[in-house]
Motif scaffolding. Structure first.
Motif, PDB file in Angstrom:
ATOM      1  N   UNK A   1       0.845  -1.202   0.000  1.00 40.13           N
ATOM      2  CA  UNK A   1       0.000   0.000   0.000  1.00 40.13           C
ATOM      3  C   UNK A   1       0.883   1.255   0.000  1.00 40.13           C
ATOM      4  N   UNK A   2       0.684   2.177  -0.908  1.00 37.97           N
ATOM      5  CA  UNK A   2       1.499   3.387  -0.923  1.00 37.97           C
ATOM      6  C   UNK A   2       0.760   4.521  -0.252  1.00 37.97           C
ATOM      7  N   UNK A 413     -15.928  -2.876  11.417  1.00 38.38           N
ATOM      8  CA  UNK A 413     -15.696  -4.176  12.053  1.00 38.38           C
ATOM      9  C   UNK A 413     -16.623  -5.224  11.429  1.00 38.38           C
ATOM     10  N   UNK A 417     -15.431  -8.655   9.064  1.00 37.46           N
ATOM     11  CA  UNK A 417     -15.874 -10.014   9.372  1.00 37.46           C
ATOM     12  C   UNK A 417     -14.980 -10.696  10.387  1.00 37.46           C
ATOM     13  N   UNK A 420     -11.209 -11.722   9.687  1.00 41.95           N
ATOM     14  CA  UNK A 420     -10.791 -11.056   8.450  1.00 41.95           C
ATOM     15  C   UNK A 420      -9.702 -10.026   8.697  1.00 41.95           C
ATOM     16  N   UNK A 421      -9.535  -9.112   7.737  1.00 44.14           N
ATOM     17  CA  UNK A 421      -8.587  -8.023   7.973  1.00 44.14           C
ATOM     18  C   UNK A 421      -9.175  -6.719   7.465  1.00 44.14           C
ATOM     19  N   UNK A 422      -8.534  -5.640   7.849  1.00 48.73           N
ATOM     20  CA  UNK A 422      -9.083  -4.301   7.625  1.00 48.73           C
ATOM     21  C   UNK A 422      -8.366  -3.546   6.511  1.00 48.73           C
ATOM     22  N   UNK A 423      -7.420  -4.207   5.829  1.00 48.15           N
ATOM     23  CA  UNK A 423      -6.663  -3.466   4.810  1.00 48.15           C
ATOM     24  C   UNK A 423      -7.582  -2.894   3.738  1.00 48.15           C
ATOM     25  N   UNK A 427     -13.410   2.167   5.345  1.00 47.74           N
ATOM     26  CA  UNK A 427     -12.826   3.110   6.299  1.00 47.74           C
ATOM     27  C   UNK A 427     -11.312   3.215   6.093  1.00 47.74           C
ATOM     28  N   UNK A 428     -10.643   2.060   5.979  1.00 47.95           N
ATOM     29  CA  UNK A 428      -9.196   2.083   5.797  1.00 47.95           C
ATOM     30  C   UNK A 428      -8.832   2.798   4.503  1.00 47.95           C
ATOM     31  N   UNK A 431      -8.994   6.506   4.936  1.00 43.97           N
ATOM     32  CA  UNK A 431      -8.217   7.206   5.974  1.00 43.97           C
ATOM     33  C   UNK A 431      -6.741   6.843   6.033  1.00 43.97           C
ATOM     34  N   UNK A 432      -6.325   5.809   5.277  1.00 52.27           N
ATOM     35  CA  UNK A 432      -4.989   5.280   5.571  1.00 52.27           C
ATOM     36  C   UNK A 432      -3.864   6.284   5.325  1.00 52.27           C
TER      37      UNK A 432
ATOM     38  N   UNK B 258      -4.844  -3.300  10.294  1.00 48.85           N
ATOM     39  CA  UNK B 258      -4.638  -4.677   9.821  1.00 48.85           C
ATOM     40  C   UNK B 258      -5.701  -5.595  10.418  1.00 48.85           C
ATOM     41  N   UNK B 303       2.317   2.115   4.475  1.00 46.31           N
ATOM     42  CA  UNK B 303       2.998   1.923   3.191  1.00 46.31           C
ATOM     43  C   UNK B 303       3.222   0.437   2.900  1.00 46.31           C
TER      44      UNK B 303
END
Lengths: 502, 502
Positions: A1-2, A413, A417, A420-423, A427-428, A431-432, B258, B303
């Motif tokens: 992810x950049x 959330x 699931x 799972x993951x939030x990547x 929302x991510x 905002x990341x 994550x 990143x």
């Protein structure tokens, strides 16, 4: 992810933009209210019964005229006088910068991060420790301009030994004004240096001295000679600052076990008495002039007598000093200190103890915030970068956690699931880029990657960063008429011989 | 001036004596009471509406029997159930050590510093990072015994790869009991490892399991699989601990961005929900059993997705976690973390951010307090020494400044006189030996002296210190009958095949 960084300088180093972030939390209280009062009352008793020696006739006259008992060069101000004069100290003030977008707020929950001021030597990992030159000093100032987290320059990072002592301050002031567009401090050692700084600040803005008194720009450190002495040059500096509406940072240097009692409470009594004494003198000179309460209580190594910094005692004393300064309503100055000899773990942990001590002590000014090494004897280019990283982390820490329905994230959330993951959540993705503090110096590669990339440790990374910043430095614009006026002033004052040297 | 140190180990390294020092100051509050309540309520809503997956039949039965809605392997406890079960958690508890003089208090203003637990690798600056062996593990344990500031061993500092995975924990437990006389933690991965630890603790004291339930000795970390899952081995470990009156340290690993929302508040909601869920399960198993709330919220590098530690977000989250744990009355566990690859400035400043975050967040247990490197993948011998120094500094910081007539020092100040010094005052002579924290790792030589002595930086000094401690290590006494019983137990359990491996 950049990640697209939130702001960039013209160069390659990612930095958050220039700006003060108020401390979002209450200061730590290491003393009870009763204990604060006991120290305050002991300091008042000390002033009234043991007094301060003052090695300056004007200051003695001022105290005498204000009703203090004066015997020879000893001044014994009573509690009534002290408290009456403290009442006129402004709890907050604003300092103008050459670039008015970089004006600074002092007081309340605001804090200002200043670079290192006053060392004799300069150091970097390529060339080691050495006497400094004008070139070193100017390079250091360029970096202070480039580092957004450095909000004020602190009165000269090092002594340029290739310049004459009597006029060195004029070259400093001209460099500060031309190489930075931020606020800078002057060297308050004697009336001449102080007035040169004040006059050049006014010239830099095209202001009169009255304009400058209405909107102060200049700050200068006034050290008492602990124990219980205010010398002649510092008296001159304090009086000149106050007369012109500028800010004296009254700072006793109370090293417990050496120039102050081995008991921390006693060292604080001495610091508090001396600081109040200097603060009161500014209010006698010009009631209502802004002034700061400096705390610099640390301890010595009792095996050798060597000063120690960033110790547990330092952190406690800084937080106690904040309480004492708030007790009397005077904005508080503290420092980022270390006795480390290398840019190693010790330099980092002593600086961190200092910063948590002073910032969670409610400091409004962190002098020596970036670049201080060797107990204050050396300005280090790599330490400047390390400290910029630490200050950036603290500034991010002081932004409170946002708590609202969106931030509570029940939707995100559910979207991720179980297991799972939030990547990839909405929302991510939204905002990341700005969610987390982006470091300048820290390396978070995993170990094999870090090794494959050359096993670069913090000093080497810091070295690369300051060189990159210097390569990309651009001098801020300055009106040519103002530049000429400043150069004329410097030439005239050099012809006059500058300031007395010891 | 020479200093007689306040206490000595049998070796040459000066150390304060073993002992807990309560935090003398109120924790930092990074959240308002309303914000704490908003996060708590969101976590209750999350449990009731989205629920947790549980991969263990016994745990599902226990929740069902206690009145929770259970659908398949999903559990949806409502707020009434959660709050009713939280009410039986003891706010404080005591853990027995083999040497009862080293028993530990958890809760209130007390805090416990534990060594690193769980890394795969071992490292020192001579041999680099490598797979660990029994010898490495035992040397690390010997150092944990020798370092007074390490108050508890944390469940195995590294994986001894020269031992079979199914029985490695038995060698660990025997080593913990024989090489240390301090409290130690067990490995709670599955019922067998947990019960082996519990049985060996009882054997070590000559106690029955009932004795052990009355005076707990064992603690074990129970990680949820964030988001929203409690797996089978961890369920088994939690239930076995609680059944026998021992302490589960329920710790979600909620890395914002994550395994948890990119929003810190959301990551805290998830952490709080999962921690409450595990804590409640302990109280269903055995009402009133001591248990801990673990907070491990940090963030990732957006990143790369790499975990980051000791960040500003980590410090804020630790302090917020302390507020959440206090909201529900459960003792709080946090950690000393860093992602640094070398024992450099980054390792120190990330650990310092962690320690100020967790200790001023009111942590009652600092797991991974000493020795954690590489985001938890590596146990480092030099980092153990560095962290011991940091913990020692924090412990000194937590001793409040003494304020009384003697400490206020008006007599000492009079004795020193104006412009004098305090090296020879009666007060200094009486107090200098113990007035200040005496460091183990810090070097306060002036720069020329430091250079003349070899320019030794922190990693080299740490290396010398751990080798010196190891050279002077003495195994604490153990009754021969108990030793034989423990060895018999280990032999029998090895013959039985030990514990299941994944």
């Amino acid at each position: 992810m950049r990640q697209r960084r939130p702001a960039r300088t013209p160069n390659a180093i990612p930095q958050p933009p220039f700006g003060q972030v108020p401390r979002g939390y209450e200061p730590i209280r290491v003393l009870s209210d009763d204990q604060v009062e006991a120290i305050h009352q002991a300091a008042l008793t000390l002033l009234e019964t043991q007094g301060m020696r003052v090695l300056n006739g004007r200051a003695l006259d001022l105290f005498r005229q204000s009703g203090a008992r004066v015997e020879g060069n000893m001044v014994f101000p009573d509690a009534g006088l002290i408290e009456e004069r403290l009442a006129t100290v402004p709890p907050r003030f604003r300092i103008a910068a050459r670039n008015r977008a970089k004006d600074l707020r002092f007081g309340g929950n605001d804090m200002v991060f200043a670079s290192v001021g006053g060392p004799a030597y300069v150091m970097d990992i390529d060339r080691g420790r050495r006497d400094g030159t004008l070139q070193d000093m100017q390079d250091f100032l360029r970096l202070c301009h480039s580092l957004n987290i450095v909000q004020q320059e602190s009165g000269g990072p090092l002594e340029p030994m290739d310049l004459p002592a009597a006029t060195r301050h004029l070259d400093l002031y001209l460099s500060q004004i031309t190489l930075l567009d931020k606020s800078w401090q002057l060297n308050a050692l004697g009336r001449e240096r102080t007035m040169d700084g004040i006059n050049m600040a006014a010239l830099a803005m095209g202001w009169s001295l009255d304009d400058l008194a209405r909107q102060p720009m200049m700050m200068g450190v006034i050290n008492t000679n602990s124990p219980r002495q205010l010398d002649d040059p510092m008296s001159q500096g304090l009086i000149a600052l106050a007369e012109h509406g500028q800010v004296a940072i009254v700072t006793p240097f109370t090293l417990a076990g050496a120039m102050a009692p081995v008991s921390l409470a006693g060292a604080l009594v001495l610091q508090h008495a001396e600081a109040m004494f200097g603060v009161v003198l500014t209010q006698i000179v010009r009631p209502g002039v802004p002034v700061m309460y400096g705390g610099f209580t640390s301890n010595v190594d009792m095996k050798t007598g060597a000063p120690a910094f960033g110790t547990p005692e330092y952190a406690k004393a800084a937080q106690a000093s904040g309480q004492l300064a708030r007790r009397i309503g005077v904005p508080f100055r503290s420092s980022n200190t270390t006795a480390a000899n290398a840019l190693d773990a010790q330099a980092a942990y002593e600086s961190m103890m200092s910063l948590w001590g002073c910032l969670m002590g409610g400091a409004h000014l962190v002098n020596h915030g970036a670049g201080w090494m060797h107990g204050g004897l050396t300005a280090s280019f790599e330490k400047l970068i390390l400290d910029a990283e630490l200050l950036g982390m603290m500034q991010s820490y002081f932004r409170p956690i946002a708590v609202n329905d969106e931030a509570l994230s029940l939707e995100a959330i559910a979207e991720a699931g179980v297991g799972g993951h939030f990547f990839g959540t909405a929302q991510t993705m939204a905002q990341y880029e700005t969610a987390f503090h982006a470091p300048m110096l820290s390396n978070w590669d995993n170990y094999p990657t870090w090794q494959a990339r050359g096993s670069e440790e913090a000093p080497q990374r810091a070295n690369r960063i300051w060189k990159d910043l210097l390569t990309h430095y651009e001098e801020p614009p300055l009106d040519e008429g103002i530049r000429a006026a400043l150069e004329d002033f410097v030439a005239r004052r050099k012809a006059e011989g500058g300031a007395p040297t010891n």
